[in-house]
Design an enzyme around this catalytic site. Structure first.
Site, PDB file in Angstrom:
ATOM      1  CG  ASP A   1      47.358  29.086  25.446  1.00  0.00           C
ATOM      2  OD1 ASP A   1      46.158  28.863  25.655  1.00  0.00           O
ATOM      3  OD2 ASP A   1      47.762  30.036  24.753  1.00  0.00           O
TER       4      ASP A   1
ATOM      5  CD1 TRP B   1      48.688  28.991  18.638  1.00  0.00           C
ATOM      6  CD2 TRP B   1      49.722  27.065  19.091  1.00  0.00           C
ATOM      7  NE1 TRP B   1      50.041  29.197  18.469  1.00  0.00           N
ATOM      8  CE2 TRP B   1      50.693  28.039  18.739  1.00  0.00           C
ATOM      9  CE3 TRP B   1      50.135  25.780  19.432  1.00  0.00           C
ATOM     10  CZ2 TRP B   1      52.050  27.744  18.712  1.00  0.00           C
ATOM     11  CZ3 TRP B   1      51.496  25.487  19.415  1.00  0.00           C
ATOM     12  CH2 TRP B   1      52.434  26.465  19.056  1.00  0.00           C
TER      13      TRP B   1
ATOM     14  CB  THR C   1      57.771  29.827  22.954  1.00  0.00           C
ATOM     15  OG1 THR C   1      57.004  31.021  23.128  1.00  0.00           O
ATOM     16  CG2 THR C   1      57.091  28.682  23.687  1.00  0.00           C
TER      17      THR C   1
ATOM     18  NE  ARG D   1      44.458  30.630  24.163  1.00  0.00           N
ATOM     19  CZ  ARG D   1      44.847  31.899  24.218  1.00  0.00           C
ATOM     20  NH1 ARG D   1      44.001  32.870  23.916  1.00  0.00           N
ATOM     21  NH2 ARG D   1      46.089  32.204  24.573  1.00  0.00           N
TER      22      ARG D   1
ATOM     23  CD  GLN E   1      51.378  33.181  28.275  1.00  0.00           C
ATOM     24  OE1 GLN E   1      51.351  34.125  29.066  1.00  0.00           O
ATOM     25  NE2 GLN E   1      51.260  33.346  26.972  1.00  0.00           N
ATOM     26  CG  ASP E   2      53.129  29.003  26.240  1.00  0.00           C
ATOM     27  OD1 ASP E   2      51.896  28.907  26.329  1.00  0.00           O
ATOM     28  OD2 ASP E   2      53.698  29.606  25.324  1.00  0.00           O
TER      29      ASP E   2
ATOM     30  CD  GLN F   1      54.581  34.036  24.869  1.00  0.00           C
ATOM     31  OE1 GLN F   1      55.002  34.960  25.565  1.00  0.00           O
ATOM     32  NE2 GLN F   1      54.229  34.201  23.611  1.00  0.00           N
TER      33      GLN F   1
END
Length: 525
Positions: free
Chosen positions: A362, A432, A289, A430, A340-341, A318
């Site tokens: 996320d 992490w 990531t 959420r 994502q990310d 990610q």
């Protein structure tokens, strides 16, 4: 971590002896706030590494005050980080395959940044370091070490060859430093509610360009990478002053890294959707990531305006568009697009204004102290069976001064998500990490937000230790607050006094540095 396996180099022991001898002559505070090393270590979150490194038999204990104890603790963490980075360079030859090499390279860079953060915490330029500065830099140093370990996990790479470095317990020592310095933090007085002065200065600065990038050959360079190399050379010859790169309209397929040495840089485009920087790296393609971003920024004082930054990999892995670890960085009128990310607000103090942020899972994550203001957050269509989650904040230590604050913004469906949004749940965030902290202030939330508001990350993990709050949000997604989650760490705030600590003026000390950027901002509520 098993402290019986801690290793301490002889050279560092030699240094400790003279450091403690020096501080033994320092004036101490009254006895209720002073004591020997053992006494101080008992007050720490991680007493054992403290005792081992600061009370080793070769270094006799001395009575010191809190300030001296803090300086010694930071110096110990710094010297161990330097030693660890040197050891890591030797361990690089043991990498077995591309996955291990990729994760190891991340760690090499991250330990280097940790050394930088600890060094300037101990010896700030101009001796102007505030308690907030120190807590910001210590928070970044600790996040770096977590990210190092995470890379091996993501790529399923064997990290056993890294154990000689990982068992130094640098993370615990930095955590102790955060606890000591936290006592020195004072609330920052917020500035005026609106600061528009300087917007003209920003535009003028953007007009005084050092380098122009244009794909048609009308500028100094055809690629942004060439302009960054030229800017780095200019910075080496000109240590102060802002460097401005103008990037004309076009699609630039480049992965860019702006290093810590390239500070006070502005990249100004021709507008969202006009100047576009694009890439498609992802964890699924063999990157971590941390190494997947289209644009990665670590030079402090970065300003990005009128640019689109994309990661086009798509849903399913990610894949970061923008990662910022730049202290006092600003992104103004930018579009940050991914799935994502998408946006990694990695570390340090950051401000986003009038930006568009697109994603699925996320898609605003990291462990910076960040305020996103007057922006639009677009939820996209995730893979089948998945839910959208806007934030995943990564605070691992309760003394880190980090968190994600979203203020006066709009949360809505992207064009591709509108036809299917009733069949996919979307959440505000959420947890992490254990002390995840996210605050929504005065936003408009469309009907895409599930009535529960928030989603667990893994069972009951962090539900008591997180801090999530909502204050005076409007729209159908914020209307039925009685259906919100009932976690101990979730709060529906009614009094402005309870959220003023999360405003631009207080949370990122914006009144002291944002006016010089020329970007408009609301300092308070």
């Amino acid at each position: 971590m098993d402290t019986t396996k801690i290793i301490i180099p002889p050279a560092i022991l030699f240094f400790f002896f003279f450091l403690l001898l020096h501080f033994s002559t320092a004036q101490s505070f009254p006895s209720k706030s002073s004591g020997d090393i053992e006494w101080w270590c008992r007050t720490m979150p991680h007493p054992e590494p403290c005792r081992y490194y600061l009370s080793h038999p070769s270094a006799p204990p001395h009575v010191i005050n809190r300030s001296d104890f803090y300086k010694i603790s930071v110096k110990v963490a710094l010297d161990l980080s330097i030693h660890a980075q040197g050891r890591m360079k030797q361990l690089g030859a043991r990498c077995n395959g591309e996955a291990e090499k990729t994760a190891w390279l991340d760690c090499w860079k991250l330990f280097g940044n940790t050394v930088l953060q600890l060094n300037r915490t101990l010896s700030p330029a101009g001796d102007t370091c505030t308690a907030m500065d120190a807590q910001t830099w210590l928070s970044a140093a600790l996040t770096n070490l977590y990210t190092c370990n995470k890379g091996f996990t993501e790529l399923k790479a064997n990290s056993s060859f890294m154990q000689p470095v990982l068992r130094y317990n640098v993370s615990d020592l930095i955590s102790n430093c955060l606890a000591i310095n936290n006592a020195s933090l004072n609330a920052t007085v917020a500035g005026p509610s609106w600061v528009w002065a300087g917007r003209r200065r920003l535009m003028q600065a953007s007009g005084r360009t050092d380098f122009v990038v244009a794909q048609d050959g009308s500028g100094n360079f055809r690629t942004i990478k060439e302009a960054l190399d030229a800017a780095a050379a200019l910075r080496r010859s000109r240590s102060s002053g802002r460097i401005v790169i103008r990037v004309k309209a076009g699609v630039y397929a480049e992965n860019l890294q702006i290093l810590s040495s390239l500070h006070d840089l502005t990249i100004a485009g021709d507008g969202k959707g006009k100047t576009i920087i694009t890439g498609r790296r992802s964890v699924s393609l063999g990157y971590t990531t941390f190494s997947s971003p289209t644009v990665s920024v670590f030079g402090d004082g970065f300003v990005g305006t009128d640019i689109t930054i994309r990661n086009t990999y798509g849903a399913g892995s990610q894949a970061v568009a923008l990662l910022s670890g730049s202290d006092q960085s600003v992104f103004y009128r930018c579009s940050i697009e991914g799935y994502q990310d998408t946006l990694c607000v990695y570390t340090q103090r950051q401000f986003y204004r009038e930006c568009d942020i697109y994603g699925t899972i996320d898609f605003i994550f990291g462990n910076a102290a960040v305020v996103i203001q007057n922006s639009i957050i677009f939820a996209r269509t995730p893979q089948k069976g998945e839910a959208n989650v806007i934030t995943a904040q990564g605070r691992t230590d309760q003394n880190q001064n980090t968190g994600i604050v979203i203020q006066s913004s709009t949360i809505q469906a992207a064009a591709d998500f509108k036809p299917v949004h009733r069949t996919v749940k979307s959440y505000l965030g959420r947890p992490w990490q254990l002390y995840s902290r996210t605050v929504y202030l005065e936003n408009f939330m469309d009907s895409i937000i599930d009535p529960a508001g928030w989603l667990p990350f893994n069972g009951n993990f962090a539900l008591d230790t997180l801090y999530y709050a909502e204050f005076q949000n409007t729209g159908p997604g914020a209307r039925v607050l009685r259906l919100r989650v009932k976690w101990k760490g979730f709060h529906i705030i009614r009094k402005p006094s309870q959220v003023r600590q999360f405003t631009v003026g207080n949370f990122i000390d914006g009144g002291t540095w944002l006016p010089a950027t020329g970007v408009p901002f609301a300092s308070g509520l």
